[in-house]
Motif scaffolding. Sequence first.
Motif, mmCIF file in Angstrom:
data_model
loop_
_atom_site.group_PDB
_atom_site.id
_atom_site.type_symbol
_atom_site.label_atom_id
_atom_site.label_comp_id
_atom_site.label_asym_id
_atom_site.label_seq_id
_atom_site.Cartn_x
_atom_site.Cartn_y
_atom_site.Cartn_z
ATOM 1 N N MET A 187 0.820 -1.223 0.000
ATOM 2 C CA MET A 187 0.000 0.000 0.000
ATOM 3 C C MET A 187 0.849 1.267 0.000
ATOM 4 O O MET A 187 0.580 2.176 -0.789
ATOM 5 N N PRO A 188 1.875 1.371 0.866
ATOM 6 C CA PRO A 188 2.682 2.588 0.812
ATOM 7 C C PRO A 188 3.316 2.817 -0.569
ATOM 8 O O PRO A 188 3.367 3.955 -1.045
ATOM 9 N N ALA A 189 3.750 1.760 -1.212
ATOM 10 C CA ALA A 189 4.358 1.889 -2.546
ATOM 11 C C ALA A 189 3.335 2.362 -3.571
ATOM 12 O O ALA A 189 3.625 3.234 -4.402
ATOM 13 N N LEU A 190 2.127 1.809 -3.528
ATOM 14 C CA LEU A 190 1.068 2.223 -4.457
ATOM 15 C C LEU A 190 0.730 3.698 -4.260
ATOM 16 O O LEU A 190 0.681 4.465 -5.224
ATOM 17 N N PHE A 191 0.515 4.104 -3.020
ATOM 18 C CA PHE A 191 0.137 5.489 -2.764
ATOM 19 C C PHE A 191 1.298 6.449 -3.020
ATOM 20 O O PHE A 191 1.072 7.607 -3.376
ATOM 21 N N SER A 192 2.526 5.971 -2.897
ATOM 22 C CA SER A 192 3.672 6.786 -3.270
ATOM 23 C C SER A 192 3.645 7.089 -4.767
ATOM 24 O O SER A 192 3.917 8.215 -5.192
ATOM 25 N N GLN A 193 3.280 6.110 -5.573
ATOM 26 C CA GLN A 193 3.163 6.329 -7.017
ATOM 27 C C GLN A 193 2.006 7.269 -7.337
ATOM 28 O O GLN A 193 2.119 8.121 -8.225
ATOM 29 N N LEU A 194 0.898 7.144 -6.626
ATOM 30 C CA LEU A 194 -0.229 8.050 -6.846
ATOM 31 C C LEU A 194 0.154 9.482 -6.462
ATOM 32 O O LEU A 194 -0.239 10.436 -7.135
ATOM 33 N N ALA A 195 0.931 9.631 -5.398
ATOM 34 C CA ALA A 195 1.380 10.966 -4.985
ATOM 35 C C ALA A 195 2.319 11.569 -6.030
ATOM 36 O O ALA A 195 2.242 12.768 -6.326
ATOM 37 N N LEU A 196 3.181 10.736 -6.608
ATOM 38 C CA LEU A 196 4.083 11.213 -7.655
ATOM 39 C C LEU A 196 3.290 11.646 -8.888
ATOM 40 O O LEU A 196 3.545 12.700 -9.471
ATOM 41 N N TYR A 197 2.310 10.837 -9.272
ATOM 42 C CA TYR A 197 1.454 11.179 -10.406
ATOM 43 C C TYR A 197 0.736 12.506 -10.147
ATOM 44 O O TYR A 197 0.709 13.406 -10.993
ATOM 45 N N ASN A 198 0.167 12.638 -8.969
ATOM 46 C CA ASN A 198 -0.527 13.858 -8.568
ATOM 47 C C ASN A 198 0.399 15.074 -8.701
ATOM 48 O O ASN A 198 0.038 16.089 -9.299
ATOM 49 N N LYS A 199 1.590 14.953 -8.161
ATOM 50 C CA LYS A 199 2.559 16.058 -8.190
ATOM 51 C C LYS A 199 2.911 16.448 -9.622
ATOM 52 O O LYS A 199 2.888 17.629 -9.984
ATOM 53 N N ARG A 200 3.197 15.466 -10.446
ATOM 54 C CA ARG A 200 3.612 15.756 -11.818
ATOM 55 C C ARG A 200 2.457 16.273 -12.678
ATOM 56 O O ARG A 200 2.656 17.135 -13.537
ATOM 57 N N MET A 201 1.259 15.782 -12.450
ATOM 58 C CA MET A 201 0.097 16.306 -13.182
ATOM 59 C C MET A 201 -0.166 17.755 -12.795
ATOM 60 O O MET A 201 -0.436 18.595 -13.644
ATOM 61 N N ASN A 202 -0.093 18.047 -11.507
ATOM 62 C CA ASN A 202 -0.305 19.422 -11.056
ATOM 63 C C ASN A 202 0.757 20.352 -11.617
ATOM 64 O O ASN A 202 0.456 21.498 -11.989
ATOM 65 N N GLN A 203 1.997 19.884 -11.694
ATOM 66 C CA GLN A 203 3.066 20.699 -12.292
ATOM 67 C C GLN A 203 2.745 20.990 -13.756
ATOM 68 O O GLN A 203 2.883 22.132 -14.204
ATOM 69 N N GLN A 204 2.315 19.959 -14.482
ATOM 70 C CA GLN A 204 1.978 20.153 -15.897
ATOM 71 C C GLN A 204 0.859 21.171 -16.069
ATOM 72 O O GLN A 204 0.922 22.041 -16.933
ATOM 73 N N ILE A 205 -0.163 21.050 -15.242
ATOM 74 C CA ILE A 205 -1.308 21.961 -15.360
ATOM 75 C C ILE A 205 -0.884 23.394 -15.046
ATOM 76 O O ILE A 205 -1.189 24.311 -15.807
ATOM 77 N N CYS A 206 -0.174 23.577 -13.950
ATOM 78 C CA CYS A 206 0.247 24.936 -13.583
ATOM 79 C C CYS A 206 1.160 25.539 -14.645
ATOM 80 O O CYS A 206 1.025 26.716 -14.978
ATOM 81 N N GLN A 207 2.054 24.741 -15.205
ATOM 82 C CA GLN A 207 2.929 25.242 -16.274
ATOM 83 C C GLN A 207 2.116 25.578 -17.525
ATOM 84 O O GLN A 207 2.387 26.575 -18.196
ATOM 85 N N SER A 208 1.119 24.763 -17.833
ATOM 86 C CA SER A 208 0.357 24.958 -19.070
ATOM 87 C C SER A 208 -0.524 26.205 -19.033
ATOM 88 O O SER A 208 -0.878 26.734 -20.083
ATOM 89 N N ILE A 209 -0.872 26.678 -17.845
ATOM 90 C CA ILE A 209 -1.750 27.847 -17.741
ATOM 91 C C ILE A 209 -1.002 29.104 -17.297
ATOM 92 O O ILE A 209 -1.615 30.161 -17.149
ATOM 93 N N ALA A 210 0.301 28.995 -17.114
ATOM 94 C CA ALA A 210 1.091 30.116 -16.579
ATOM 95 C C ALA A 210 0.989 31.379 -17.419
ATOM 96 O O ALA A 210 1.052 32.486 -16.885
ATOM 97 N N ALA A 211 0.813 31.230 -18.727
ATOM 98 C CA ALA A 211 0.772 32.410 -19.603
ATOM 99 C C ALA A 211 -0.641 32.964 -19.796
ATOM 100 O O ALA A 211 -0.805 34.006 -20.433
ATOM 101 N N LEU A 212 -1.639 32.306 -19.246
ATOM 102 C CA LEU A 212 -3.011 32.798 -19.417
ATOM 103 C C LEU A 212 -3.218 34.083 -18.616
ATOM 104 O O LEU A 212 -2.725 34.205 -17.489
ATOM 105 N N PRO A 213 -3.965 35.028 -19.172
ATOM 106 C CA PRO A 213 -4.279 36.237 -18.407
ATOM 107 C C PRO A 213 -5.145 35.910 -17.186
ATOM 108 O O PRO A 213 -5.917 34.936 -17.198
#
Length: 188
Positions: free
Chosen positions: A2-28
């Motif tokens: 379980m800790p290993a599975l949720f560690s992967q979900l946390a990594l996915y969460n972090k990287r998806m959030n980074q992608q989203i924030c980067q993708s909208i950074a130039a929006l007014p």
Amino acid sequence: MMPALFSQLALYNKRMNQQICQSIAALPHGELWADKKAEFVSILGTLNHIMVIDLMLLARLNQHPLHPDGFAPLKRLVDYPATKGIRQTLYRELAEFTKARQSLDQLISDFVADTSEADYEVSLSYQEVGSSTDSKILSEPFYLLMQDLFNHQTHHRGQLLTLLDQLGIKLKTTDFLVIIADDYCEDS
């Protein structure tokens, strides 16, 4: 396991959030708050909702009976605004939101790393979130409450991807196995 599975979900969460924030950074600023006829109205409205629920669910998870003083990483929850409702705006500016999101994603990763297999076998009792004073006391296994944290994020990120698609913004990938791969690079 379980800790290993949720560690992967946390990594996915972090990287998806980074992608989203980067993708909208130039929006007014106005575009980030524009009414998109979405459940939480706007892009930043939806992002704030995800963070509000993250904070609520993490506070709930911190009531673990094997950790009467709470999980050490979750002591940092005091660094965030108090949650008052699911439509609350925690951050109006994208830069401020992005900084808080990155910090919260690290907190989630640290929290997951602090869990043990035994933690996932215990049930937690908690008060149902609702607007009435007669909300019920519920009890669920810790692993299901953890899964709820990540499912909620994924659900609303799916809504965000539709909003971004309408603006012609495409993310590099959303594929779980690609994003958690050791050779994944957020910047490319």
